[in-house]
Design an enzyme around this catalytic site. Sequence first.
Site, PDB file in Angstrom:
ATOM      1  CE1 TYR B 109      43.990  40.948  41.312  1.00 18.50           C
ATOM      2  CE2 TYR B 109      44.300  38.614  41.779  1.00 18.50           C
ATOM      3  CZ  TYR B 109      43.890  39.874  42.177  1.00 18.50           C
ATOM      4  OH  TYR B 109      43.382  40.062  43.434  1.00 18.50           O
ATOM      5  CD  GLU B 197      44.177  43.388  44.261  1.00 23.80           C
ATOM      6  OE1 GLU B 197      43.259  42.639  43.905  1.00 23.80           O
ATOM      7  OE2 GLU B 197      43.984  44.556  44.632  1.00 23.80           O
TER       8      GLU B 197
END
Lengths: 289, 386
Positions: B109, B197
């Site tokens: 992530y 993101e």
Amino acid sequence: MSILVNKQTRLLVQGFTGSQATMHSEQSIAYGTNIVGGVTPGKGGTTHLDKPVFNSVLEAKEAVDPNAAIIFVPAPFCKDSILEAADAGIELIICITEGVPTIDMLVVKEKIDALGLRLIGPNCPGVITPGEAKLGIMPGDIHLKGSVGIISRSGTLTYEAVKQTTDLGLGQSTCVGIGGDPIPGSSFIDILQLFQEDKETEAIVLVGEIGGSAEEEAADFIAQNVSKPVISYIAGQTAPAGKRMGHAGAIIAGGKGTAEDKIKKLKSCGVHIADNLLEIGNTVKSVLG
Amino acid sequence: MNLHEYQGKQLFAEYGLPVSNNKVIHRAEDAVDACNEIGGDKWVVKAQVHAGGRGKAGGVKLVDTPEEAKQFAEHWLGKQLVTYQTDANGQTVSAILIESCTDIGKELYLSAVIDRSSRKIVFIASSEGGVNIEEVAQNSPEKIIYEPIDPLTGPLPFQARRISKILGLDAAQAKQFGQMLPNFVKLFQEKDLSLLEINPLVIKTDGNLHCLDAKINIDSNALFRQPQLVEMHDPTQEDPKEQEAAKFDLSYVSLDGNIGCMVNGAGLAMGTMDTIKFFGGDPANFLDVGGTATQERVANAFKIILADPKVKVVLVNIFGGIVRCDLIAKGILAAIDEVGVKVPVVVRLEGNNADTGSAIIADSDYEIESLNNLEEAAKRAVELAQ
């Protein structure tokens, strides 16, 4: 006393000859504010509202020695205008303009702090010390010289708090709109510190709203450093969650940002909460006894 | 403003960040050609909506033939995709992204946001990718790193090494990440992002880092200097009423109640909603009509509020600052005349020349009540809505 601005303030208006700046400067002069001049690049040497116009802040600094500047230039040019005022060493810079890109503010804030100067705003109504000086766009006549210091992230909500404290005869020492942007030049904490040190201020009203964690940080500061009573109202108790907050933004906030959390935190740090907007003045009055 | 995944990946590619070979299609008949151009024998087809949670909602599929890709496109294009992040109506699928298939070794992530407390761009990274990062933050905070970027120095190599360590990268991957980090920061700053993101950022089975997803939000204040991004704006992904309001430069959020609200100033607008709730009512919307509240703005605001059939009464709350309330009152009446308002209207005017303003409203022929006290006005609106 009061904080930030008073009769000794010598104000320079950046973007002086624009329509908004002209209208608000007229009102400020009528209120008794000492505007010593303005800046509009290319119009140096002329006069506007009977005040001298300069091509740059530095020229104005040398000629009329301002100790505060108010900025009305359009958002794309605010970074330049704020840093021009900072470069000239103006100690107090107030940026009224709404819509300044956040990326610009990251650099501006870093630079202002490094130079030891103070920025209020952007996207704010400005600062007023009733009866002395009005550096901003707030209506002067709802204010009354008095003992309550007001700090707020919102313009019209500040006016509500002002009106209520005026109607109850308490009045205000100084009112500071720190603005509603994610990266404000001054935080609640910066202004709380000043009110704590100000002899004239007997109580402080902190008007907050949802988003970010400025109120929570202020609450911790109050618990440690503020002995004067603080009264707070937080707007947005009925606002839907997640409307403007990015997915990953929520993780940094780590559960911070709702009105409920802010109120809980403020209460736990000894702050008096006005349950609704209409109760700000009465809460101050009951706290002051 | 938000971007679609395919637009985000376009930006990634511009900044030298590794993304899959891909094509975007807006018509199902282009699917077969797109697959053939990409090549290979497996493709990932992804429905393009702004909301997350597409995979679980059936909006992402692995296909073995171009014909299957075409069927997927036929099924989804123009349809509503409902995910856990959308409301019950979902969002319209406006395009399909077709990508070459990636062999995934491990999912990581990575994101960047503007952190309001530290006043910096902060990178957030975790060895746990492809999952809900908020849960990771809650359950295993030791697996997440927050790395702030100093606006004056930019990202430094030691910071890339620090993030690489948390991500569990080997020496070659860490070197790769060291080259990627400055590009992420450059993209963030140059394109005025508020969120970037990549979930997941993957280590492929060949060992290389790869951006498998792209979620990008842009600072709307900066659109004046981002013409390329303005072109990418997809209005089908937003609430139509909020869209309409944005056209008129009004800030509007639709809510579930039946009391329409028109207020000047965002803080006071929220405060007014809270006050309605306090007295037992339910606001139908948030609407900031702006500091000037001219006839034109008020008329536009009425149009937007009344487009919501739930609205039974409109509460107008204006704190006249510099603008005189008598002028605002005339603007409100003219706007009501222009729009033809059929529901009761309660007006509270406060501030500069409020008494004259209230008198002008009281003398009008419309079904409109003027109260210069917010408590009374809110109570009256709640009463009328019942």
